[in-house]
Design a protein around this motif. Structure first.
Motif, PDB file in Angstrom:
ATOM      1  N   UNK A   1       0.937  -1.268   0.106  1.00 58.44           N
ATOM      2  CA  UNK A   1       0.083  -0.088   0.035  1.00 58.44           C
ATOM      3  C   UNK A   1       0.786   1.274   0.087  1.00 58.44           C
ATOM      4  N   UNK A   2       2.085   1.132   0.673  1.00 61.64           N
ATOM      5  CA  UNK A   2       2.874   2.301   0.781  1.00 61.64           C
ATOM      6  C   UNK A   2       3.394   2.494  -0.625  1.00 61.64           C
ATOM      7  N   UNK A   3       3.820   1.441  -1.456  1.00 58.46           N
ATOM      8  CA  UNK A   3       4.256   1.784  -2.640  1.00 58.46           C
ATOM      9  C   UNK A   3       3.329   2.277  -3.590  1.00 58.46           C
ATOM     10  N   UNK A   4       2.130   1.830  -3.461  1.00 51.99           N
ATOM     11  CA  UNK A   4       1.144   2.413  -4.169  1.00 51.99           C
ATOM     12  C   UNK A   4       0.777   3.973  -3.983  1.00 51.99           C
ATOM     13  N   UNK A   5       1.018   4.383  -2.839  1.00 49.48           N
ATOM     14  CA  UNK A   5       0.902   5.735  -2.384  1.00 49.48           C
ATOM     15  C   UNK A   5       2.033   6.703  -3.037  1.00 49.48           C
ATOM     16  N   UNK A   6       2.941   5.845  -3.468  1.00 54.96           N
ATOM     17  CA  UNK A   6       4.249   6.569  -3.993  1.00 54.96           C
ATOM     18  C   UNK A   6       5.369   6.849  -2.935  1.00 54.96           C
ATOM     19  N   UNK A   7       5.319   6.137  -1.853  1.00 54.06           N
ATOM     20  CA  UNK A   7       6.360   6.214  -0.723  1.00 54.06           C
ATOM     21  C   UNK A   7       7.775   5.442  -1.424  1.00 54.06           C
ATOM     22  N   UNK A   8       8.881   6.234  -1.342  1.00 58.19           N
ATOM     23  CA  UNK A   8      10.024   5.706  -1.896  1.00 58.19           C
ATOM     24  C   UNK A   8      10.462   4.745  -0.965  1.00 58.19           C
ATOM     25  N   UNK A   9      10.369   3.302  -1.213  1.00 58.70           N
ATOM     26  CA  UNK A   9      10.876   2.234  -0.359  1.00 58.70           C
ATOM     27  C   UNK A   9      12.416   2.203  -0.187  1.00 58.70           C
ATOM     28  N   UNK A  10      12.984   2.467  -1.269  1.00 63.33           N
ATOM     29  CA  UNK A  10      14.502   2.403  -1.207  1.00 63.33           C
ATOM     30  C   UNK A  10      15.258   3.604  -0.446  1.00 63.33           C
ATOM     31  N   UNK A  11      14.592   4.774  -0.391  1.00 63.93           N
ATOM     32  CA  UNK A  11      15.079   5.752   0.303  1.00 63.93           C
ATOM     33  C   UNK A  11      14.978   5.489   1.830  1.00 63.93           C
ATOM     34  N   UNK A  12      13.643   4.968   2.276  1.00 65.23           N
ATOM     35  CA  UNK A  12      13.303   4.717   3.450  1.00 65.23           C
ATOM     36  C   UNK A  12      14.259   3.630   4.097  1.00 65.23           C
ATOM     37  N   UNK A  13      14.355   2.466   3.384  1.00 64.14           N
ATOM     38  CA  UNK A  13      14.975   1.451   3.798  1.00 64.14           C
ATOM     39  C   UNK A  13      16.543   1.549   4.102  1.00 64.14           C
ATOM     40  N   UNK A  14      17.176   2.418   3.122  1.00 64.74           N
ATOM     41  CA  UNK A  14      18.332   2.939   2.888  1.00 64.74           C
ATOM     42  C   UNK A  14      18.880   3.593   4.116  1.00 64.74           C
ATOM     43  N   UNK A  15      17.806   4.613   4.468  1.00 66.46           N
ATOM     44  CA  UNK A  15      18.120   5.371   5.753  1.00 66.46           C
ATOM     45  C   UNK A  15      18.032   4.764   6.947  1.00 66.46           C
ATOM     46  N   UNK A  16      17.319   4.119   7.369  1.00 67.11           N
ATOM     47  CA  UNK A  16      16.964   3.238   8.449  1.00 67.11           C
ATOM     48  C   UNK A  16      18.171   2.281   8.576  1.00 67.11           C
TER      49      UNK A  16
END
Length: 323
Positions: free
Chosen positions: A206-221
């Motif tokens: 659902x986050x991907x559908x909403x346009x959330x950048x998964x790569x950026x989020x996981x990379x920063x975390x």
């Protein structure tokens, strides 16, 4: 706003802090000299109170760092090795007067965090697998660069600074932990990025559908997890003026994960609990203190920790079902 305040101060979210204070009260009655130990200045000087605060701070820092990958639904079991690698390289820098190695060690550990983040987000590697591989790589590098084993250095000014107390009462380590708590709390509770992390952890599709950048989020975390581990390694290394690549950070990742889970952050992702994580770290360290003061074997202390963890997880599980 009122709902937000109520959410922040929900006592059920901070059960680990309640457990911590409950254990303090119990020890006042069952542990000999416990009240004197926490109040008498002369006894404080004669005990390992500084070491205890160091360890509690280290658990807290590592817990805050590893909480971020856990929010995304992942895990980072390489934090102990990141701690060792950063500490060994920094100790070599202090030993040889090459201070730039300290900054290099931070960038290197964060680089491995970035590798984990990219592997997970871009190539679909399981977080456990990616961080397990890095765990062995960084531990091996730490042992390799140390050469003769334990790296011992002498820097009295640096050691005295990190062991001093502000206003003769507040340890520097505790101030560092407080600063880390403020940073992480603002990130996950007061910034939009924190909302993205939580949304991704609750439902990545659902986050991907909403346009959330998964790569950026996981990379920063994963980079932040590595950075907090580096800081924990620095404090541990400075407190003893040495870094043993075989021992430093060993099993710390397990205690850090336990602190996060006891604090109420679900292992499945989402719903971060910053204060709960710090409370979990102090609970685990207080258990260590209790066992030491009662001469309880280390093996038994591990069982006591396991019981505390199971009870905390059961409580959080019942709380989630009642929602």
């Amino acid at each position: 706003m009122s709902k937000r305040i109520k959410k922040d101060f929900d006592l059920r979210k901070n059960i680990s802090l309640l457990v911590f204070f409950a254990l303090l009260i119990i020890n006042i009655f069952i542990t000999p000299n416990f009240v004197s130990w926490i109040t008498c200045a002369n006894l404080i000087r004669q005990t390992n109170i500084i070491d205890i605060l160091d360890q509690a701070t280290i658990y807290g820092l590592m817990g805050l760092g590893i909480m971020l990958p856990i929010i995304t639904g992942g895990i980072d079991i390489s934090v102990g090795s990141a701690m060792a690698l950063g500490a060994v390289i920094s100790a070599l820098g202090l030993l040889n007067g090459q201070w730039w190695l300290i900054a290099f060690s931070l960038l290197l550990t964060m680089g491995f965090g970035a590798i984990a983040g990219i592997s997970i987000s871009k190539f679909g590697v399981l977080p456990m697998v990616a961080t397990l591989a890095l765990r062995y790589i960084m531990r091996g590098m730490a042992k390799g660069v140390s050469g003769v084993g334990t790296v011992t250095f002498s820097s009295p000014a640096l050691t005295d600074f990190f062991n001093m107390k502000l206003f003769d009462k507040i340890p520097i380590h505790l101030l560092i932990l407080i600063l880390a708590v403020v940073i992480v709390y603002i990130l996950v509770n007061r910034m939009s990025f924190g909302g993205y992390i939580e949304a991704y952890g609750e439902n990545s599709k659902a986050a991907g559908i909403c346009g959330i950048n998964a790569v950026k989020i996981i990379l920063v975390c994963y980079c932040m997890s590595a950075a907090f581990s580096w800081m924990a390694g620095m404090l541990d290394m400075i407190s003893v003026s040495s870094a043993n690549p075989a021992n430093i950070g060993t099993d710390y990742d397990v205690d850090a994960i336990a602190a996060v889970l006891v604090g109420g952050t679900p292992i499945s992702g989402g719903h971060p609990n910053v204060m709960g994580t710090v409370g979990g770290a102090f609970v685990l360290q207080l258990i260590n203190v209790m066992c030491n003061m009662h001469n309880i074997p280390y093996s038994i202390s591990l069982m006591i920790k396991a019981v505390i963890i199971v009870l905390a997880l059961s409580f959080h599980g019942m709380k989630n079902k009642s929602r």
